[in-house]
Design an enzyme around this catalytic site. Structure first.
Site, short mmCIF file in Angstrom:
data_model
loop_
_atom_site.label_atom_id
_atom_site.label_comp_id
_atom_site.label_asym_id
_atom_site.label_seq_id
_atom_site.Cartn_x
_atom_site.Cartn_y
_atom_site.Cartn_z
N ALA A 70 0.78 -1.10 0.02
CA ALA A 70 -0.21 -0.11 -0.03
C ALA A 70 0.94 1.05 0.16
O ALA A 70 1.86 1.42 0.88
CB ALA A 70 -0.86 -0.01 1.14
N SER A 71 0.87 2.17 -1.07
CA SER A 71 1.75 3.27 -1.43
C SER A 71 1.55 4.21 -0.11
O SER A 71 0.23 4.27 0.73
CB SER A 71 1.31 3.82 -2.46
OG SER A 71 1.64 2.97 -3.64
#
Length: 401
Positions: A70-71
């Protein structure tokens, strides 16, 4: 006794923190206040789900980077701001990740009411995770496809917007075919060892940028244009370069021996403690085909194998046969406002010449520190645009200041 904050409170605090550092369009802000990031990160502590940091969702055994994550939320927000997705748009996302970004896109384009979002991922586990979390969060109308993202998703083309959430080294022809003329493409583009989130608009057979931001992403599977060479037997010093660059790794290994003296050339440019100097790298890559990335591991730094690299894990360097010069940062107390001085450290017979060239790039950056080049990308079978061109198998990149 203080109460434990709720997910809504943590989410709003996160967005407030991002807004204190970044300008966000109101629709992106609203989407980030609406979509529950914790739903897309099951098993993660609620507080950590709403911290401005990346979260790994699938490891990549034997590799330094995860297979999927997840960025960082602030980077997600920045890229969505670059994309300018509008209600009713047809959007393709390359790299499904947790499904969180696809949910944000669904909010921006109107979901099943008006717009359409398709997200593609090559990994079956990641695609399943995204499908499951999107359903849980109420975004069943987002289409999830398990497929090599480099192929896109022709079923729902043409797209008004395409966004990649994995690092891309070369833009595949399939994306050109699936992006409408006048459409926008936002991607973490990799060249000369750096990664920038670049916003591009298609104008016929050209993609023309109107902005780029520093970022870091897991590279897409299936592109092998970036090479790595060890610079010592312990593999604690490494050089990262593009396939069009000729690197004499064995010669450089001998050049960087401890008994081979280094020479230093200082620039006139000073920076403050929180001041970014990544524009030096960008400036150099717009004019010089010898730019690479030098990586010094923590072990190399502990053993003082090289001196004062600008950022040990990712320092720009110029390479020419058995000679090397890399960007350095030296503390000097003469100017308390800007106590750090940029320069270059050189090795090899032509090292000082390379160092002087690197200092020239530093000084050019210093004269216009916030300047950003225009990037024009054309298919490889078309003519070069005016400016410095980097050739890749499927495209040509031209940078102009």
């Amino acid at each position: 006794m203080s109460q434990t904050p709720t997910a809504d409170q943590l989410r709003n605090r996160l967005v407030d923190g991002i807004l204190s550092e970044h300008d966000l369009p109101s629709d992106v802000e609203q989407a980030m206040r609406t979509v529950p990031r914790d739903t897309f990160l099951p098993g993660i502590d609620l507080k950590n789900a709403y911290t401005d940091q990346a979260v790994t969702i699938k490891d990549n055994p034997g590799q330094p980077l995860p297979l999927s994550c997840a960025s960082v939320p602030s980077v997600v927000a920045t890229m969505l701001g670059q994309l300018t997705a509008r209600p009713g748009d047809n959007v393709l996302e390359i790299g499904a990740g947790t499904g969180y970004n696809a949910a944000l896109l669904a909010e921006l384009v109107g979901g099943d009411r008006d717009g359409r979002v398709t997200t593609v991922d090559i990994d079956s586990d990641v695609a399943l995770h995204a499908r499951t979390t999107l359903n849980t969060a109420g975004y069943e109308h987002v289409t999830v496809i398990e497929r090599n993202g480099l192929l896109g998703a022709h079923e729902h083309a043409p797209y008004d917007r395409i966004i990649a959430t994995v690092g891309i080294w070369d833009i595949p022809a399939t994306w050109w075919d699936q992006l409408a003329d006048g459409g926008r493409l936002v991607l973490p583009l990799r060249w000369r060892g750096q990664t920038r989130s670049v916003a591009l608009t298609r104008q016929g057979n050209q993609l023309v940028s109107d902005g780029m931001e520093l970022c870091g992403f897991v590279p897409v599977i299936g592109q092998n244009g970036e090479q790595t060479a060890p610079l010592n037997t312990a593999d604690t010093l490494r050089l990262h370069y593009d396939q069009d660059q000729t690197i004499a790794a064995n010669a450089l290994t001998h050049t960087l021996r401890a008994d081979n003296p280094a020479r230093e050339v200082l620039s006139a440019q000073r920076i403050g403690g929180e001041e970014s100097f990544d524009g030096v790298w960008l400036r150099a890559s717009a004019h010089d085909d010898r730019v690479c990335r030098l990586e010094a591991t923590p072990e190399a730094m502990e053993q003082a194998l090289i001196r004062r690299p600008a950022t040990p894990a990712r320092t720009p360097a110029l390479i020419d046969d058995a000679s090397l010069a890399y960007l350095t940062v030296t503390r000097e107390d003469a100017d308390p406002q800007r106590p750090f001085r940029l320069g270059a450290t050189a090795y090899g017979q032509r090292g000082e010449e390379l160092a002087r060239d690197l200092v020239a790039h530093i000084d050019a950056w210093g004269a216009a520190r916030l300047a950003v080049p225009r990037l024009t990308i054309t298919p490889s079978d078309t003519g070069d645009a005016p400016g410095h061109t980097i050739s890749k198998p499927e495209t040509r990149m031209t940078l102009t200041y």
